[in-house]
Design a protein around this motif. Structure first.
Motif, PDB file in Angstrom:
ATOM      1  N   ILE A  71     -31.631 -19.007 -30.135  1.00  0.00           N
ATOM      2  CA  ILE A  71     -31.131 -20.341 -30.770  1.00  0.00           C
ATOM      3  C   ILE A  71     -29.704 -19.926 -30.895  1.00  0.00           C
ATOM      4  O   ILE A  71     -28.797 -20.689 -30.757  1.00  0.00           O
ATOM      5  CB  ILE A  71     -31.891 -20.445 -32.038  1.00  0.00           C
ATOM      6  CG1 ILE A  71     -33.392 -20.806 -31.896  1.00  0.00           C
ATOM      7  CG2 ILE A  71     -31.277 -21.920 -32.947  1.00  0.00           C
ATOM      8  CD1 ILE A  71     -33.463 -22.008 -30.969  1.00  0.00           C
ATOM      9  N   GLU A  72     -29.281 -18.689 -31.278  1.00  0.00           N
ATOM     10  CA  GLU A  72     -28.099 -18.336 -31.794  1.00  0.00           C
ATOM     11  C   GLU A  72     -27.906 -16.756 -31.342  1.00  0.00           C
ATOM     12  O   GLU A  72     -28.691 -16.043 -31.365  1.00  0.00           O
ATOM     13  CB  GLU A  72     -27.592 -18.277 -33.390  1.00  0.00           C
ATOM     14  CG  GLU A  72     -27.492 -19.713 -33.834  1.00  0.00           C
ATOM     15  CD  GLU A  72     -26.352 -20.628 -33.268  1.00  0.00           C
ATOM     16  OE1 GLU A  72     -25.462 -19.878 -32.505  1.00  0.00           O
ATOM     17  OE2 GLU A  72     -26.484 -21.671 -33.293  1.00  0.00           O
ATOM     18  N   ALA A  73     -26.947 -16.329 -30.733  1.00  0.00           N
ATOM     19  CA  ALA A  73     -26.343 -15.039 -30.322  1.00  0.00           C
ATOM     20  C   ALA A  73     -24.747 -14.911 -30.672  1.00  0.00           C
ATOM     21  O   ALA A  73     -24.256 -15.723 -29.743  1.00  0.00           O
ATOM     22  CB  ALA A  73     -26.835 -14.833 -28.726  1.00  0.00           C
ATOM     23  N   THR A  74     -24.308 -14.008 -31.512  1.00  0.00           N
ATOM     24  CA  THR A  74     -23.229 -13.745 -31.747  1.00  0.00           C
ATOM     25  C   THR A  74     -22.479 -12.482 -31.556  1.00  0.00           C
ATOM     26  O   THR A  74     -23.267 -11.670 -31.896  1.00  0.00           O
ATOM     27  CB  THR A  74     -22.880 -14.022 -33.385  1.00  0.00           C
ATOM     28  OG1 THR A  74     -23.368 -15.450 -33.398  1.00  0.00           O
ATOM     29  CG2 THR A  74     -21.474 -14.079 -33.485  1.00  0.00           C
ATOM     30  N   PRO A  75     -21.617 -11.991 -30.916  1.00  0.00           N
ATOM     31  CA  PRO A  75     -20.923 -10.640 -30.588  1.00  0.00           C
ATOM     32  C   PRO A  75     -21.111 -10.025 -32.038  1.00  0.00           C
ATOM     33  O   PRO A  75     -20.276 -10.572 -32.942  1.00  0.00           O
ATOM     34  CB  PRO A  75     -19.832 -11.019 -29.778  1.00  0.00           C
ATOM     35  CG  PRO A  75     -19.965 -12.195 -29.007  1.00  0.00           C
ATOM     36  CD  PRO A  75     -20.806 -12.898 -30.215  1.00  0.00           C
ATOM     37  N   VAL A  76     -21.436  -8.816 -32.037  1.00  0.00           N
ATOM     38  CA  VAL A  76     -21.318  -8.001 -33.439  1.00  0.00           C
ATOM     39  C   VAL A  76     -19.869  -7.993 -34.020  1.00  0.00           C
ATOM     40  O   VAL A  76     -19.420  -8.109 -35.234  1.00  0.00           O
ATOM     41  CB  VAL A  76     -22.115  -6.771 -33.500  1.00  0.00           C
ATOM     42  CG1 VAL A  76     -21.869  -5.964 -34.647  1.00  0.00           C
ATOM     43  CG2 VAL A  76     -23.685  -7.062 -33.183  1.00  0.00           C
ATOM     44  N   ASP A  77     -19.051  -7.873 -32.926  1.00  0.00           N
ATOM     45  CA  ASP A  77     -17.663  -7.477 -33.278  1.00  0.00           C
ATOM     46  C   ASP A  77     -17.105  -8.938 -33.845  1.00  0.00           C
ATOM     47  O   ASP A  77     -15.985  -8.875 -34.438  1.00  0.00           O
ATOM     48  CB  ASP A  77     -16.685  -6.993 -32.385  1.00  0.00           C
ATOM     49  CG  ASP A  77     -16.901  -8.000 -30.998  1.00  0.00           C
ATOM     50  OD1 ASP A  77     -17.374  -9.071 -30.889  1.00  0.00           O
ATOM     51  OD2 ASP A  77     -16.279  -7.261 -29.903  1.00  0.00           O
ATOM     52  N   GLN A  78     -17.541 -10.084 -33.888  1.00  0.00           N
ATOM     53  CA  GLN A  78     -17.114 -11.312 -34.414  1.00  0.00           C
ATOM     54  C   GLN A  78     -17.483 -11.631 -35.613  1.00  0.00           C
ATOM     55  O   GLN A  78     -17.507 -12.738 -36.077  1.00  0.00           O
ATOM     56  CB  GLN A  78     -17.198 -12.504 -33.367  1.00  0.00           C
ATOM     57  CG  GLN A  78     -16.678 -12.244 -32.021  1.00  0.00           C
ATOM     58  CD  GLN A  78     -16.840 -13.529 -30.828  1.00  0.00           C
ATOM     59  OE1 GLN A  78     -17.318 -14.606 -31.478  1.00  0.00           O
ATOM     60  NE2 GLN A  78     -16.360 -13.178 -29.672  1.00  0.00           N
ATOM     61  N   ILE A  79     -18.474 -10.688 -36.254  1.00  0.00           N
ATOM     62  CA  ILE A  79     -19.144 -11.223 -37.509  1.00  0.00           C
ATOM     63  C   ILE A  79     -18.373 -10.486 -38.615  1.00  0.00           C
ATOM     64  O   ILE A  79     -17.871  -9.287 -38.640  1.00  0.00           O
ATOM     65  CB  ILE A  79     -20.677 -10.795 -37.627  1.00  0.00           C
ATOM     66  CG1 ILE A  79     -21.214 -11.238 -36.453  1.00  0.00           C
ATOM     67  CG2 ILE A  79     -21.216 -10.733 -38.939  1.00  0.00           C
ATOM     68  CD1 ILE A  79     -22.741 -10.567 -36.231  1.00  0.00           C
ATOM     69  N   ASP A  80     -17.879 -11.462 -39.605  1.00  0.00           N
ATOM     70  CA  ASP A  80     -17.514 -10.832 -40.824  1.00  0.00           C
ATOM     71  C   ASP A  80     -18.183 -10.314 -41.749  1.00  0.00           C
ATOM     72  O   ASP A  80     -18.919 -10.852 -42.418  1.00  0.00           O
ATOM     73  CB  ASP A  80     -16.534 -12.162 -41.387  1.00  0.00           C
ATOM     74  CG  ASP A  80     -15.548 -11.602 -42.503  1.00  0.00           C
ATOM     75  OD1 ASP A  80     -15.722 -10.543 -42.899  1.00  0.00           O
ATOM     76  OD2 ASP A  80     -14.693 -12.647 -42.927  1.00  0.00           O
ATOM     77  N   PRO A  81     -18.062  -8.834 -41.958  1.00  0.00           N
ATOM     78  CA  PRO A  81     -18.827  -8.061 -43.093  1.00  0.00           C
ATOM     79  C   PRO A  81     -18.987  -8.873 -44.420  1.00  0.00           C
ATOM     80  O   PRO A  81     -19.946  -8.538 -45.294  1.00  0.00           O
ATOM     81  CB  PRO A  81     -18.383  -6.711 -43.066  1.00  0.00           C
ATOM     82  CG  PRO A  81     -17.988  -6.726 -41.533  1.00  0.00           C
ATOM     83  CD  PRO A  81     -17.047  -7.914 -41.462  1.00  0.00           C
TER      84      PRO A  81
END
Length: 203
Positions: free
Chosen positions: A151-161
């Motif tokens: 359903i969703e796939a986001t590159p990890v380096d684009q995720i805000d911790p």
């Protein structure tokens, strides 16, 4: 009588296995043969009407299984609104199956795996690309092609911790204060997803 019981049970089990055994998918022909018996009976019963087509009639023939294991794995990562990876040749992928992290190499046995929220790692030489998946399914084919549907796939380096930590705290608070089963279920899903996000960032 009791001494002969194991031999009797073994022979019965072997006979049942032979009677109900089915060929593996890799042993099946690449092209699906039409149901000639059904068509013959249809023409006998209703000769003036063409027989109906089954879903297999609209499908492209399955490619044959290679006689040797390819050097690369072909990966497709598809979302409802986008194709993230299309026929990309890689060395290996690791998918977040519900049974645990599952590595897929060229020549992997045909498999269908349900995916949980977690990390998808795509290995290509010395490079590794990581995506966070919200869940989905992985279809590994005998011809070394892997279709990953999410359903969703986001590159990890684009995720805000910081946003992940904030969301995790909010859903934990909602879970502790939930009063109905629906509220608990919704809060638990939020906790599970944000926990998986946090693990993907820190792992």
């Amino acid at each position: 009588m009791l001494r002969q019981a194991p031999q009797f049970l073994l022979s019965r089990a072997s006979a049942a296995a032979m009677r109900w055994s089915r060929p593996f998918s890799t042993d099946l022909p690449a092209e699906t043969a039409g149901d000639s018996k059904f068509i013959d009976e249809w023409k006998k019963s209703i000769p003036n009407m063409d027989p109906p087509k089954t879903p297999s009639a609209y499908m492209a023939p399955r490619p044959p299984t290679p006689s040797t294991i390819p050097s690369k794995l072909t990966v497709n990562l598809v979302l409802p609104y986008n194709s993230v990876l299309s026929a990309k040749e890689v060395d290996m992928v690791i998918v977040p199956a519900t049974t645990g992290q599952m590595g897929v190499l060229p020549g992997h046995v045909a498999t269908i795996a349900e995916l949980k929220p977690g990390l998808l790692s795509v290995h290509e030489g010395n490079d590794t690309t990581k995506y966070f998946l919200s869940g989905g399914f992985a279809f590994v084919h005998a011809n070394s092609v892997a279709d990953i549907i999410a359903i969703e796939a986001t590159p990890v380096d684009q995720i805000d911790p910081n946003l992940v930590q904030k969301g995790l705290a909010e859903f934990q608070q909602k879970l502790s204060s939930a009063s109905t089963d629906i509220e608990k279920a919704e809060a638990q899903i939020g906790v599970d997803v944000h926990s998986a996000l946090n693990a993907a960032l820190t792992g």
